[in-house]
Design a protein around this motif. Structure first.
Motif, mmCIF file in Angstrom:
data_model
loop_
_atom_site.group_PDB
_atom_site.id
_atom_site.type_symbol
_atom_site.label_atom_id
_atom_site.label_comp_id
_atom_site.label_asym_id
_atom_site.label_seq_id
_atom_site.Cartn_x
_atom_site.Cartn_y
_atom_site.Cartn_z
ATOM 1 N N LYS A 192 15.997 55.032 36.931
ATOM 2 C CA LYS A 192 17.299 55.084 36.267
ATOM 3 C C LYS A 192 18.321 55.835 37.122
ATOM 4 C CE LYS A 192 15.315 54.972 31.604
ATOM 5 N NZ LYS A 192 15.219 55.683 30.288
ATOM 6 N N ALA A 193 19.588 55.760 36.698
ATOM 7 C CA ALA A 193 20.689 56.342 37.473
ATOM 8 C C ALA A 193 20.762 57.861 37.305
ATOM 9 C CB ALA A 193 22.008 55.708 37.067
ATOM 10 N N TRP A 194 21.171 58.527 38.357
ATOM 11 C CA TRP A 194 21.303 59.979 38.393
ATOM 12 C C TRP A 194 22.668 60.417 37.881
ATOM 13 C CZ3 TRP A 194 18.875 64.279 38.291
ATOM 14 C CH2 TRP A 194 19.265 65.442 38.968
ATOM 15 N N PHE A 195 23.720 59.667 38.220
ATOM 16 C CA PHE A 195 25.076 60.003 37.771
ATOM 17 C C PHE A 195 25.788 58.759 37.273
ATOM 18 C CE2 PHE A 195 25.117 59.745 42.484
ATOM 19 C CZ PHE A 195 25.983 58.667 42.684
ATOM 20 N N ASP A 196 26.942 58.961 36.662
ATOM 21 C CA ASP A 196 27.639 57.881 35.973
ATOM 22 C C ASP A 196 28.321 56.897 36.903
ATOM 23 O OD1 ASP A 196 29.306 60.020 36.647
ATOM 24 O OD2 ASP A 196 30.649 59.724 34.952
ATOM 25 N N SER A 197 29.041 57.400 37.924
ATOM 26 C CA SER A 197 29.757 56.518 38.846
ATOM 27 C C SER A 197 30.053 57.249 40.142
ATOM 28 C CB SER A 197 31.069 56.015 38.222
ATOM 29 O OG SER A 197 32.039 57.050 38.199
ATOM 30 N N THR A 198 30.130 56.493 41.227
ATOM 31 C CA THR A 198 30.451 57.112 42.512
ATOM 32 C C THR A 198 31.865 57.674 42.511
ATOM 33 O OG1 THR A 198 31.039 54.922 43.374
ATOM 34 C CG2 THR A 198 28.834 55.750 43.870
ATOM 35 N N SER A 199 32.768 57.044 41.777
ATOM 36 C CA SER A 199 34.155 57.540 41.780
ATOM 37 C C SER A 199 34.256 58.901 41.108
ATOM 38 C CB SER A 199 35.098 56.539 41.102
ATOM 39 O OG SER A 199 34.777 56.368 39.735
ATOM 40 N N ASP A 233 31.204 58.477 52.695
ATOM 41 C CA ASP A 233 29.936 57.975 53.226
ATOM 42 C C ASP A 233 28.751 58.543 52.457
ATOM 43 O OD1 ASP A 233 31.334 56.551 55.129
ATOM 44 O OD2 ASP A 233 31.028 58.011 56.733
ATOM 45 N N GLN A 234 28.834 59.813 52.091
ATOM 46 C CA GLN A 234 27.727 60.457 51.398
ATOM 47 C C GLN A 234 27.530 59.886 49.999
ATOM 48 O OE1 GLN A 234 28.101 64.752 51.062
ATOM 49 N NE2 GLN A 234 25.894 65.036 51.214
ATOM 50 N N VAL A 235 28.615 59.709 49.271
ATOM 51 C CA VAL A 235 28.475 59.262 47.886
ATOM 52 C C VAL A 235 28.153 57.775 47.802
ATOM 53 C CG1 VAL A 235 30.914 58.708 47.412
ATOM 54 C CG2 VAL A 235 29.461 59.559 45.579
ATOM 55 N N THR A 236 28.713 56.968 48.687
ATOM 56 C CA THR A 236 28.381 55.543 48.644
ATOM 57 C C THR A 236 26.934 55.304 49.070
ATOM 58 O OG1 THR A 236 29.358 55.258 50.860
ATOM 59 C CG2 THR A 236 30.746 54.709 48.960
ATOM 60 N N THR A 395 41.255 54.698 45.569
ATOM 61 C CA THR A 395 39.864 55.078 45.850
ATOM 62 C C THR A 395 38.901 54.662 44.736
ATOM 63 O OG1 THR A 395 40.237 57.322 44.982
ATOM 64 C CG2 THR A 395 40.543 56.977 47.353
ATOM 65 N N SER A 396 39.294 54.869 43.481
ATOM 66 C CA SER A 396 38.370 54.524 42.391
ATOM 67 C C SER A 396 38.069 53.027 42.341
ATOM 68 C CB SER A 396 38.924 55.016 41.046
ATOM 69 O OG SER A 396 38.873 56.427 40.978
ATOM 70 N N PRO A 397 39.081 52.129 42.404
ATOM 71 C CA PRO A 397 38.751 50.699 42.422
ATOM 72 C C PRO A 397 37.916 50.298 43.641
ATOM 73 C CG PRO A 397 41.052 51.014 41.848
ATOM 74 C CD PRO A 397 40.541 52.345 42.301
ATOM 75 N N ALA A 398 38.184 50.934 44.786
ATOM 76 C CA ALA A 398 37.407 50.591 45.979
ATOM 77 C C ALA A 398 35.955 51.026 45.834
ATOM 78 C CB ALA A 398 38.036 51.240 47.206
ATOM 79 N N LEU A 399 35.720 52.184 45.243
ATOM 80 C CA LEU A 399 34.354 52.636 45.007
ATOM 81 C C LEU A 399 33.645 51.735 43.993
ATOM 82 C CD1 LEU A 399 35.013 56.468 45.013
ATOM 83 C CD2 LEU A 399 33.429 55.279 46.544
ATOM 84 N N LYS A 406 30.285 45.271 47.601
ATOM 85 C CA LYS A 406 31.062 45.365 48.842
ATOM 86 C C LYS A 406 30.473 46.459 49.719
ATOM 87 C CE LYS A 406 35.474 44.555 49.006
ATOM 88 N NZ LYS A 406 36.977 44.604 48.944
ATOM 89 N N SER A 407 30.526 46.292 51.025
ATOM 90 C CA SER A 407 29.972 47.306 51.916
ATOM 91 C C SER A 407 30.830 48.567 51.871
ATOM 92 C CB SER A 407 29.922 46.786 53.352
ATOM 93 O OG SER A 407 31.232 46.710 53.908
ATOM 94 N N PRO A 408 30.229 49.748 52.094
ATOM 95 C CA PRO A 408 31.015 50.982 52.121
ATOM 96 C C PRO A 408 32.167 50.928 53.125
ATOM 97 C CG PRO A 408 28.695 51.516 51.950
ATOM 98 C CD PRO A 408 28.774 50.039 52.193
ATOM 99 N N GLU A 409 31.936 50.286 54.262
ATOM 100 C CA GLU A 409 32.997 50.179 55.274
ATOM 101 C C GLU A 409 34.152 49.333 54.764
ATOM 102 O OE1 GLU A 409 35.200 50.843 58.467
ATOM 103 O OE2 GLU A 409 33.215 51.746 58.208
ATOM 104 N N ASP A 410 33.842 48.178 54.178
ATOM 105 C CA ASP A 410 34.902 47.325 53.629
ATOM 106 C C ASP A 410 35.589 48.001 52.450
ATOM 107 O OD1 ASP A 410 34.378 45.397 55.525
ATOM 108 O OD2 ASP A 410 33.173 44.128 54.184
ATOM 109 N N GLY A 411 34.818 48.746 51.654
ATOM 110 C CA GLY A 411 35.415 49.477 50.548
ATOM 111 C C GLY A 411 36.392 50.534 51.042
ATOM 112 N N TRP A 412 36.009 51.201 52.112
ATOM 113 C CA TRP A 412 36.900 52.211 52.698
ATOM 114 C C TRP A 412 38.209 51.575 53.155
ATOM 115 C CZ3 TRP A 412 37.749 57.201 52.922
ATOM 116 C CH2 TRP A 412 38.570 57.723 53.927
#
Length: 424
Positions: A192-199, A233-236, A395-399, A406-412
């Motif tokens: 299961k998930a550790w946290f709610d969302s990366t954003s 990079d760390q959170v994604t 940032t939030s929509p990209a995350l 989507k890849s972290p690089e493309d999201g960035w």
């Protein structure tokens, strides 16, 4: 807190500013004055506004309350631009405050129209300074602050073989590295998930930096500040290892996630306690806990101000209401109701605050806990115009896009391009 301010210098005592309730509306013709106030989410003001009316029979208050901060602030800026439709007192969240401080001519200077006994010393130094424009206009009286702690589900950690006592969990939350390492263990043990969302995690990390998305020269910092990219990079990476529940904050799915145990930990500025309790519901009372440990030592996320626009037909009375609402006594009452932590120096020494416990979180002394977290904040993060919009619309929509594949690089790249459009 704070930049020497919580040397807790003596401010004007708890009896300052209209505490006798008799000053509001003074100087009027004796007829009833109608005031409006606009807030968003939960300020804990409903009972306080009724109390103020009881203390001041010549004042009638209409409270306009909006569910979410983003739409509220967009409407506020639209009404400012049209020079029409604003309330006598408006709440402004710290992330959107730079957009208002950039237009000080549209607001009354509280140093001129506010009660004479309401001085900057009422507030933590950095809170007062954050509400003052570059030209010296005192735009907003500080309401709350958002010192950071960590909330977590004791039962879910226990099921994964992790410690659950508020003291025993501290090593898990000592740093972002230890936090994400514990998350890997949790995911491996439970699936299961550790946290709610990366954003939500990224926002907490971002708020620990000295400068936000826009610097003092009004320049975008996403590409120039390597710390922002490192946090990304760390959170994604953690999200791609299964640690995120991929929920959009304050959405119906996110709200339901508290009830369903969709995630085990939650970044918890003080105001989040009320959100957790409301959304998790009585059936989960005692399962949630809060600890004063936080990755990176702490930080501030959130907090608001009350301002009086030039549009107000009753600026003096509006300023008196705003001053009364941001007096220590009233802010302690708001904290007891919603978890919004006071920004007033005297409030932080009051037994009413320090001894306040929260039965939903195991009767922990949340007043003492968050007072300690508050003292870890040395200064307010500098936020330039558009900071709040970048968080909400870049940032939030990209995350969220990264969480959908989507890849972290493309999201960035998505986040950077959207932020550039917002910053102009």
């Amino acid at each position: 807190m704070l930049a020497g301010a919580i040397a807790l210098v003596a401010a004007a005592g708890l009896t300052a500013c209209g505490d006798d309730g008799g000053s509001a509306g003074s100087g009027s013709d004796g007829g009833q004055i109608e005031l409006t106030i606009g807030t968003f989410t939960e300020f804990g003001y409903e009972d306080l506004l009724k109390e103020y009316e009881d203390l001041n029979p010549n004042i009638k208050i209409t409270h306009h309350k909006t569910g979410q901060g983003g739409p509220y602030h967009q409407q506020l800026l639209t009404k400012l631009a049209a020079n029409s439709g604003l309330e006598d007192v408006v709440a402004i969240e710290e992330g959107h405050l730079p957009d208002v401080l950039d237009k000080p001519h549209l607001f009354n200077n509280l140093a001129d129209i506010g009660p004479s006994d309401v001085k900057p010393e009422r507030w933590l130094d950095w809170k007062y300074e954050a509400g003052t424009a570059k030209d010296g206009t005192w735009v907003g009286y500080g309401t709350d602050i958002g010192p950071l702690a960590m909330c977590y589900r004791k039962d879910l950690l226990e099921a994964a073989g992790l410690p659950s006592d508020p003291e025993a969990v501290k090593p898990l939350f000592e740093s972002w590295e230890s936090y994400f390492e514990a998350g890997d263990t949790y995911v491996e043990k439970t699936g299961k998930a550790w946290f709610d969302s990366t954003s939500q995690i990224f926002n907490a990390m971002q708020n620990q930096l000295d400068v936000g998305y826009v610097d003092e020269d009004n320049k975008l910092t996403l590409e120039s500040n390597q710390d922002i990219r490192d946090n990304w990079d760390q959170v994604t990476a953690a999200g791609n290892r299964g640690q995120t529940a991929k929920l959009v904050a304050f959405s119906p799915e996110w709200n339901n996630g508290f009830k369903q145990g969709a995630f085990a930990t939650k970044t918890c500025p003080s105001w989040m306690l009320g959100v957790v309790k409301e959304q998790a519901g009585p059936e989960n009372a005692g399962k949630w806990a809060v600890t004063d440990a936080f990755p990176g030592g702490g930080g501030n996320w959130g907090g608001s101000f009350l301002a009086v626009p030039k549009q107000s037909q009753h600026p003096k009375e509006a300023a008196e209401l705003a001053a009364w609402l941001t007096a220590p006594e009233q802010q302690i009452k708001a904290f007891q109701k919603t978890g919004n932590f006071p920004s007033q120096v005297d409030a932080l020494e009051e037994p009413q605050l320090l001894d306040f416990t929260n039965d939903y979180f195991g009767n922990v002394k949340v007043g003492t806990l968050f007072a300690a977290q508050a003292q870890k904040v040395e200064k307010a993060q500098f936020k330039g115009p558009g900071d709040g919009k970048i968080q909400e619309n870049a940032t939030s929509p990209a995350l969220q896009a990264v969480e959908k594949g989507k890849s972290p690089e493309d999201g960035w790249e998505q986040a950077v391009e959207a932020a550039k459009r917002i910053a102009g």
